[in-house]
Design a protein around this motif. Structure first.
Motif, PDB file in Angstrom:
ATOM      1  N   GLN A  20       0.931  -1.128   0.099  1.00 21.70           N
ATOM      2  CA  GLN A  20      -0.053  -0.077  -0.014  1.00 21.70           C
ATOM      3  C   GLN A  20       0.855   1.291  -0.132  1.00 21.70           C
ATOM      4  O   GLN A  20       0.336   2.136  -0.613  1.00 21.70           O
ATOM      5  N   VAL A  80       0.151  11.607   1.160  1.00 16.14           N
ATOM      6  CA  VAL A  80      -0.875  11.030   0.473  1.00 16.14           C
ATOM      7  C   VAL A  80      -1.986  10.688   1.211  1.00 16.14           C
ATOM      8  O   VAL A  80      -3.144  10.832   0.798  1.00 16.14           O
ATOM      9  N   ASP A  81      -1.947  10.210   2.441  1.00 14.67           N
ATOM     10  CA  ASP A  81      -2.815  10.152   3.240  1.00 14.67           C
ATOM     11  C   ASP A  81      -3.712  11.368   3.625  1.00 14.67           C
ATOM     12  O   ASP A  81      -4.919  11.359   3.545  1.00 14.67           O
ATOM     13  N   THR A 103       4.015   8.840   2.405  1.00 18.19           N
ATOM     14  CA  THR A 103       2.935   8.173   2.525  1.00 18.19           C
ATOM     15  C   THR A 103       1.826   9.021   3.570  1.00 18.19           C
ATOM     16  O   THR A 103       0.560   9.024   3.260  1.00 18.19           O
ATOM     17  N   LEU A 144      -3.721   2.768   5.086  1.00 15.64           N
ATOM     18  CA  LEU A 144      -2.533   3.755   5.343  1.00 15.64           C
ATOM     19  C   LEU A 144      -2.430   4.032   6.693  1.00 15.64           C
ATOM     20  O   LEU A 144      -0.975   4.182   7.186  1.00 15.64           O
ATOM     21  N   TYR A 204      -5.784  11.920   0.400  1.00 14.96           N
ATOM     22  CA  TYR A 204      -6.980  11.178   0.496  1.00 14.96           C
ATOM     23  C   TYR A 204      -8.129  11.635   1.557  1.00 14.96           C
ATOM     24  O   TYR A 204      -9.220  11.602   1.157  1.00 14.96           O
ATOM     25  N   THR A 224      -9.113   4.450  -5.497  1.00 15.00           N
ATOM     26  CA  THR A 224      -7.773   5.195  -5.282  1.00 15.00           C
ATOM     27  C   THR A 224      -7.239   6.131  -6.464  1.00 15.00           C
ATOM     28  O   THR A 224      -6.452   6.889  -6.073  1.00 15.00           O
ATOM     29  N   ALA A 278       0.405   3.944  -2.920  1.00 15.03           N
ATOM     30  CA  ALA A 278       0.233   5.447  -2.488  1.00 15.03           C
ATOM     31  C   ALA A 278       0.956   6.393  -3.436  1.00 15.03           C
ATOM     32  O   ALA A 278       0.356   7.356  -4.139  1.00 15.03           O
TER      33      ALA A 278
END
Length: 293
Positions: free
Chosen positions: A181, A267-268, A264, A247, A271, A284, A185
């Protein structure tokens, strides 16, 4: 309790992944009993595939050599494993519990210990490939546990996968899924930025993708999602809500093992912006949408 037959298995959780996975087991010669929180879905599955259904996880697990689970998160797993109606109450010594849920490595270790106390094997076996991979029987399965238990379950898992590998002791499968993951991402964010740049630069983005997808920039995401991203279509299965769950698990594990995941974490956050845009159930690849605002 005893195992009725090596071909008797159970499957707990009939979501977009579990429903076809259980179907492949039944189609390839296993006698499958399913359990789903919404009973109507279990009845529908049994009618479609010719298997059986039970009204509790424990009843589904009775007499099964293998019990598979694919539910939502750590708490969902615990709800179908423990207690008088949980799978451990119905499983026999010598059987193996296989958890396909993407959950924490700590939960996997906890379940391995609980199962061991009853003479039951355990494998944490999260999957990659999304809804399409499950429906086409070509999932990738990352597995943690003991080799003897893996041998017992490998042939059955191959019914719906193209790659299944034992990566270490309990928890290793979940850790490998976190690696998966983290990679996704970064790749999806890079692709979203590249497509947005191409369009802002006045290029035919689809034509550019056709060229660069033949070179070093290529990825599964580019090959399978770039054109739909350009069309603003984000309904391909693996939802933003679930990616944020995954994540979050990875970021928590990183804090525990000393890893630094700045990309990461970023990117979280992106999202979370997609969620605020109303895209919780978009897939995604919808990271491009936040760049179009």
């Amino acid at each position: 309790m005893s195992i009725n037959s090596e071909n008797n298995v159970a499957f707990i959780g009939l979501g977009v992944m579990g429903y076809p996975m259980a179907g492949y087991l039944q189609q390839k010669g296993y006698q499958v009993t399913v359990y789903n929180r919404t009973a109507a879905k279990a009845e529908k599955w049994a009618a479609q595939y010719g298997g059986a259904y039970a009204d509790t996880p424990a009843k589904a697990a009775e007499g099964a050599s293998l019990v598979f689970m694919c539910v939502g998160n750590d708490n969902d797993v615990r709800s179908v494993v423990y207690g008088e109606h949980g799978v451990l109450a119905g499983m026999a010594a010598g059987s193996v519990l296989v958890d396909h849920t993407t959950a924490s490595a700590n939960l996997a270790r906890e379940l391995a210990q609980a199962a061991k106390q009853q003479g039951i094997g355990f494998l944490d076996a999260p999957v990659s490939g999304g809804q399409a991979g499950a429906e086409n029987g070509v999932l990738t399965v990352m597995t943690g546990g003991e080799s003897d238990d893996f041998v017992k379950a490998e042939t059955a898992i191959q019914c719906y996968s193209r790659c299944v590998k034992l990566l270490g002791p309990a928890g290793s499968g979940q850790l490998a899924k976190m690696v998966n993951q983290i990679c996704i991402a970064g790749v999806v964010q890079g692709l979203a930025e590249a497509l947005n740049f191409a369009q802002n630069a006045g290029l035919d983005a689809a034509a550019v993708v056709e060229v660069i997808s033949q070179g070093a920039a290529s990825s599964w995401q580019m090959q399978n999602r770039s054109l739909t991203m350009l069309q603003g279509k984000y309904d391909f299965g693996f939802a933003v809500d679930w990616m944020r769950k995954d994540l979050g698990i990875a970021l928590t594990e990183a804090r525990e093992n000393g890893s630094h995941l700045p990309l990461t974490a970023l990117v979280d956050q992106f999202y979370s912006e997609v969620q605020q845009m109303g895209g919780s159930r978009w897939d995604t690849s919808s990271l491009l949408a936040r760049l179009k605002r």
